[in-house]
Design an enzyme around this catalytic site. Structure first.
Site, PDB file in Angstrom:
ATOM      1  N   ARG A 125      32.321 -72.072 -72.180  1.00 52.65           N
ATOM      2  CA  ARG A 125      31.519 -70.978 -71.621  1.00 52.65           C
ATOM      3  C   ARG A 125      32.213 -70.370 -70.392  1.00 52.65           C
ATOM      4  NH1 ARG A 125      25.459 -72.662 -70.499  1.00 52.65           N
ATOM      5  NH2 ARG A 125      26.390 -73.629 -68.655  1.00 52.65           N
TER       6      ARG A 125
ATOM      7  N   LYS B 201      27.489 -66.455 -66.985  1.00 49.43           N
ATOM      8  CA  LYS B 201      27.057 -67.022 -65.711  1.00 49.43           C
ATOM      9  C   LYS B 201      27.778 -66.269 -64.583  1.00 49.43           C
ATOM     10  CE  LYS B 201      25.276 -71.574 -65.328  1.00 49.43           C
ATOM     11  NZ  LYS B 201      23.907 -71.450 -65.849  1.00 49.43           N
TER      12      LYS B 201
ATOM     13  N   GLU C  23      14.177 -64.983 -70.596  1.00 55.80           N
ATOM     14  CA  GLU C  23      14.258 -66.336 -70.052  1.00 55.80           C
ATOM     15  C   GLU C  23      13.644 -66.399 -68.677  1.00 55.80           C
ATOM     16  OE1 GLU C  23      18.273 -67.797 -69.351  1.00 55.80           O
ATOM     17  OE2 GLU C  23      19.039 -65.815 -69.815  1.00 55.80           O
TER      18      GLU C  23
HETATM   19  C1  LIG Z   1      22.807 -71.952 -66.470  1.00 54.09           C
HETATM   20  C2  LIG Z   1      21.690 -71.163 -67.028  1.00 54.09           C
HETATM   21  C3  LIG Z   1      20.832 -71.656 -68.013  1.00 54.09           C
HETATM   22  C4  LIG Z   1      20.890 -73.078 -68.510  1.00 54.09           C
HETATM   23  O1  LIG Z   1      22.107 -73.418 -69.071  1.00 54.09           O
HETATM   24  P1  LIG Z   1      22.496 -74.951 -69.256  1.00 54.09           P
HETATM   25  O2  LIG Z   1      23.826 -74.920 -69.898  1.00 54.09           O
HETATM   26  O3  LIG Z   1      21.449 -75.553 -70.104  1.00 54.09           O
HETATM   27  O4  LIG Z   1      22.507 -75.546 -67.887  1.00 54.09           O
HETATM   28  C5  LIG Z   1      19.859 -70.810 -68.528  1.00 54.09           C
HETATM   29  N1  LIG Z   1      19.714 -69.542 -68.092  1.00 54.09           N
HETATM   30  C6  LIG Z   1      20.520 -69.039 -67.131  1.00 54.09           C
HETATM   31  C7  LIG Z   1      20.330 -67.629 -66.717  1.00 54.09           C
HETATM   32  C8  LIG Z   1      21.514 -69.831 -66.572  1.00 54.09           C
HETATM   33  O5  LIG Z   1      22.289 -69.334 -65.608  1.00 54.09           O
END
Ligand SMILES: *Cc1c(COP(=O)(O)O)cnc(C)c1O
Length: 339
Positions: free
Chosen positions: A82, A185, A221
């Site tokens: 990722r 991210k 989300e």
């Molecule tokens: C990091 C993140 C998540 C969760 O990702 P994981 O890999 O499960 O830690 C979900 N939504 C957002 C916006 C994130 O930045």
């Protein structure tokens, strides 16, 4: 060097540790081999790409100490992947995935005495990558920096167990655009979200649920966690697109399948959510946070009478048992760190 920390009092905040990893690359060039340096401030040009134009990404993963005293990571290869695709999206060269995992392991070894004892938390590992070279005209920075640092963090749900959270559906803001940066991210997503979540917190909520920017009809989300709801034997989660592809999300989907649930990643409408039996959100920090109450257009909706639902609890226990090597690991998710 032994550390003197009150493990019981750890929260999710930054604690300085011994060392961090640092590497650099020219724009679109190769990453340097990198080195471990003492954890501490870095110096940056005032014209650095990241502080002028927001060219930066991050990752988050945890190292746990098991009951037997081993140290384990959870699916670090997926964080590596990722992180590499995020780098490309921000016009930075991807850091080699196998080296990412190797450096995370070495970081853990070099900060071993900062890993909380079994049951009292974990070592949270934070890789960041940013345009560190000077720019003035809008363009990718001429040099990039990768840092991987870590901090001990407390167990998210202490011994009290999980307290369901209260969320408000945001009807004034979107987290990400339909063809925007939501699946990366990317640091700007989080700065952009603070204003809404601070407002929600001032109103007594734990955070916001965002709707899709195109229709304002489907759940996206929760700030920095993926959304799930349970209706009978169905486990529903919003399909990917402008949603962050969470590793916890993927793990929960796989586990629910093994429990015989019908798992669907598709558009989950707001009305469907409001009628769900259970709702929860997922992410590395909390693993699973049960949602007890949602406020939408001034009305309050409760799930499972505001208590932790059976499916939510069972998924939480199953996943954390795998993460701590207390259950079989049929998907080969756990990555041991050789000490
Ligand atoms: C990091 C993140 C998540 C969760 O990702 P994981 O890999 O499960 O830690 C979900 N939504 C957002 C916006 C994130 O930045």
């Amino acid at each position: 060097m032994a550390v003197n920390l009150d493990w019981e009092k750890l929260t999710f905040s930054s604690v300085p540790t011994h060392e961090m990893f640092r590497a650099t690359s020219p724009v679109y060039g190769e990453w340097s081999a990198g080195e471990f340096v003492p954890y501490g401030p870095i110096s940056l040009s005032p014209a650095a790409g990241v502080i002028n134009y927001g060219q930066g990404i991050f990752e988050g993963l945890k190292a746990h100490r098991t009951k037997q005293g081993d140290v384990v990571l959870f699916r670090p290869e997926d964080n590596a992947k990722r992180f590499a695709s995020g780098a490309e999206r921000l016009c930075m060269p991807p850091f080699p995935e196998d080296q990412f995992v190797a450096m995370v392991e070495e970081l853990v070894r070099r900060n071993l005495d900062f890993i909380p004892p079994y049951g009292l938390g974990s070592l949270y590992i934070r890789p960041i990558m940013f345009g560190s070279g000077p720019v003035l005209g809008l363009a990718p920075a001429p040099e990039n920096t990768l840092l991987i640092y870590c901090s001990p963090v407390g167990a998210y749900f202490k011994k009290k167990g999980q307290q369901p959270i209260r969320l408000i559906v945001s009807t004034d803001y979107h987290r990400s655009a339909a063809k925007g940066m939501g699946s990366t991210k990317y640091i700007g997503n989080y700065a952009g979200e603070m204003y809404h979540s601070q407002k929600a917190k001032a109103d007594g909520f734990n955070g916001c649920i965002y709707l899709d920017a195109r229709n304002e009809h489907f759940i996206e989300e929760v700030g920095a966690a993926n959304f799930f709801c349970v209706k009978g034997q169905d486990l529903l989660t919003p399909s990917l697109g402008s949603v962050l592809p969470g590793i916890t999300r993927d793990s929960i989907m796989a586990l629910a399948e093994t429990m015989g649930m019908k798992v669907r990643a598709r558009g989950v409408s707001i009305d469907e959510m409001l009628e769900a039996d259970e709702c929860f959100c997922t992410g590395t920090a909390a693993v699973i946070a049960p949602i007890g109450e949602v406020s939408y257009l001034g009305k309050q909706y409760h799930f499972n009478k505001g208590k932790v639902g059976e499916v939510t609890q069972s998924l939480y226990e199953k996943l954390t048992a795998i993460q701590l090597c207390e259950a079989e690991d049929p998907f080969n998710w756990v990555h041991s760190v050789s000490l």
